[in-house]
Design a protein around this motif. Sequence first.
Motif, PDB file in Angstrom:
ATOM      1  N   LEU A 186     -33.997 -31.228   1.917  1.00 23.40           N
ATOM      2  CA  LEU A 186     -32.567 -30.708   1.112  1.00 23.40           C
ATOM      3  C   LEU A 186     -31.127 -31.627   1.396  1.00 23.40           C
ATOM      4  O   LEU A 186     -30.924 -32.161   0.083  1.00 23.40           O
ATOM      5  N   LEU A 187     -30.775 -32.402   2.233  1.00 26.65           N
ATOM      6  CA  LEU A 187     -29.785 -33.306   2.538  1.00 26.65           C
ATOM      7  C   LEU A 187     -30.629 -34.427   2.452  1.00 26.65           C
ATOM      8  O   LEU A 187     -29.487 -35.497   2.081  1.00 26.65           O
ATOM      9  N   ASN A 188     -31.710 -35.163   2.358  1.00 22.17           N
ATOM     10  CA  ASN A 188     -32.572 -35.947   2.340  1.00 22.17           C
ATOM     11  C   ASN A 188     -31.637 -37.229   3.320  1.00 22.17           C
ATOM     12  O   ASN A 188     -31.811 -37.871   3.853  1.00 22.17           O
ATOM     13  N   MET A 189     -32.695 -37.027   4.707  1.00 18.76           N
ATOM     14  CA  MET A 189     -32.364 -37.304   5.495  1.00 18.76           C
ATOM     15  C   MET A 189     -33.301 -36.604   6.282  1.00 18.76           C
ATOM     16  O   MET A 189     -33.701 -36.282   6.842  1.00 18.76           O
ATOM     17  N   GLN A 198     -35.547 -36.328   9.765  1.00 21.75           N
ATOM     18  CA  GLN A 198     -34.968 -35.143  10.928  1.00 21.75           C
ATOM     19  C   GLN A 198     -34.279 -34.932  12.284  1.00 21.75           C
ATOM     20  O   GLN A 198     -33.885 -34.702  12.592  1.00 21.75           O
ATOM     21  N   PRO A 199     -34.578 -36.775  12.986  1.00 16.91           N
ATOM     22  CA  PRO A 199     -33.965 -36.645  13.948  1.00 16.91           C
ATOM     23  C   PRO A 199     -32.171 -36.444  13.505  1.00 16.91           C
ATOM     24  O   PRO A 199     -31.780 -36.314  14.397  1.00 16.91           O
ATOM     25  N   ALA A 200     -32.027 -37.523  12.520  1.00 17.35           N
ATOM     26  CA  ALA A 200     -30.600 -37.455  11.904  1.00 17.35           C
ATOM     27  C   ALA A 200     -30.019 -36.047  12.011  1.00 17.35           C
ATOM     28  O   ALA A 200     -29.271 -35.547  12.974  1.00 17.35           O
ATOM     29  N   ILE A 201     -30.373 -34.556  11.177  1.00 12.00           N
ATOM     30  CA  ILE A 201     -30.676 -33.487  11.362  1.00 12.00           C
ATOM     31  C   ILE A 201     -30.434 -32.766  12.626  1.00 12.00           C
ATOM     32  O   ILE A 201     -29.519 -32.024  12.914  1.00 12.00           O
ATOM     33  N   SER A 202     -31.393 -32.930  13.506  1.00  9.48           N
ATOM     34  CA  SER A 202     -31.798 -32.327  14.753  1.00  9.48           C
ATOM     35  C   SER A 202     -30.315 -32.924  15.491  1.00  9.48           C
ATOM     36  O   SER A 202     -29.487 -32.141  16.423  1.00  9.48           O
ATOM     37  N   HIS A 203     -29.728 -33.982  15.439  1.00 10.20           N
ATOM     38  CA  HIS A 203     -28.823 -33.917  16.656  1.00 10.20           C
ATOM     39  C   HIS A 203     -27.382 -32.967  15.578  1.00 10.20           C
ATOM     40  O   HIS A 203     -26.664 -32.595  16.140  1.00 10.20           O
ATOM     41  N   HIS A 204     -27.190 -33.205  14.394  1.00  5.82           N
ATOM     42  CA  HIS A 204     -26.090 -32.230  13.879  1.00  5.82           C
ATOM     43  C   HIS A 204     -26.270 -31.507  14.151  1.00  5.82           C
ATOM     44  O   HIS A 204     -25.337 -30.278  14.756  1.00  5.82           O
ATOM     45  N   LEU A 205     -27.811 -30.405  14.309  1.00  4.58           N
ATOM     46  CA  LEU A 205     -27.518 -29.461  14.339  1.00  4.58           C
ATOM     47  C   LEU A 205     -27.165 -29.232  16.194  1.00  4.58           C
ATOM     48  O   LEU A 205     -26.760 -27.642  16.211  1.00  4.58           O
ATOM     49  N   LYS A 206     -28.009 -29.811  16.972  1.00  3.51           N
ATOM     50  CA  LYS A 206     -27.315 -29.872  17.978  1.00  3.51           C
ATOM     51  C   LYS A 206     -25.575 -29.693  18.384  1.00  3.51           C
ATOM     52  O   LYS A 206     -25.064 -28.952  19.209  1.00  3.51           O
ATOM     53  N   PRO A 227     -18.637 -34.312   7.262  1.00  5.37           N
ATOM     54  CA  PRO A 227     -19.822 -33.601   5.852  1.00  5.37           C
ATOM     55  C   PRO A 227     -20.627 -33.307   6.240  1.00  5.37           C
ATOM     56  O   PRO A 227     -21.613 -31.977   5.091  1.00  5.37           O
ATOM     57  N   THR A 228     -22.313 -34.059   6.916  1.00  4.73           N
ATOM     58  CA  THR A 228     -23.149 -33.550   6.352  1.00  4.73           C
ATOM     59  C   THR A 228     -23.178 -32.594   6.976  1.00  4.73           C
ATOM     60  O   THR A 228     -23.820 -31.219   7.316  1.00  4.73           O
ATOM     61  N   ARG A 229     -22.325 -31.652   8.395  1.00  7.31           N
ATOM     62  CA  ARG A 229     -22.270 -30.422   9.347  1.00  7.31           C
ATOM     63  C   ARG A 229     -21.969 -29.377   8.295  1.00  7.31           C
ATOM     64  O   ARG A 229     -21.972 -28.556   8.573  1.00  7.31           O
ATOM     65  N   LEU A 230     -20.629 -29.873   7.445  1.00 12.14           N
ATOM     66  CA  LEU A 230     -20.635 -28.729   6.424  1.00 12.14           C
ATOM     67  C   LEU A 230     -21.385 -28.748   5.103  1.00 12.14           C
ATOM     68  O   LEU A 230     -21.685 -27.493   4.900  1.00 12.14           O
ATOM     69  N   LYS A 231     -22.137 -29.446   4.888  1.00 10.26           N
ATOM     70  CA  LYS A 231     -23.181 -28.929   4.245  1.00 10.26           C
ATOM     71  C   LYS A 231     -24.202 -27.924   4.930  1.00 10.26           C
ATOM     72  O   LYS A 231     -25.129 -27.368   4.080  1.00 10.26           O
ATOM     73  N   ILE A 232     -24.589 -28.813   6.239  1.00  4.21           N
ATOM     74  CA  ILE A 232     -25.397 -27.625   6.740  1.00  4.21           C
ATOM     75  C   ILE A 232     -25.038 -26.582   7.313  1.00  4.21           C
ATOM     76  O   ILE A 232     -26.052 -25.297   6.454  1.00  4.21           O
TER      77      ILE A 232
END
Length: 119
Positions: free
Chosen positions: A67-70, A72-80, A45-50
Amino acid sequence: MEEQDNALCNITIIHQDILDKVKKEMTDDDTLYNMAEIFKALSDPTRLKIVNALMLSEMCVCDISALLNMSQPAISHHLKSLRQTHLIKYRRDGKIAYYSLDDEHIKTMFDQCITHISE
């Protein structure tokens, strides 16, 4: 239970003409593997939000994080994960990396899924 029983065959018969036709037209294994990787990346679901956010605007990690209140390392992991499956891309502007959808097909897939859910 009775409806489930009606969905089962009561006789074993192979329709060779159908099998031959389907075998010829089936998608190759490499393509199906790549599709499975895309669906796996989109199963979070986080990746879908992104993806949803990037459909609306190009964004940097800091923006997505806020935006997602997470973190930066967690977001970077999903972006990868999204980058590895070619769902998103990035461009550098100095020290900042801006992320966007890789192409319009991603938005189409997202919209088609919403349409399917809404039916």
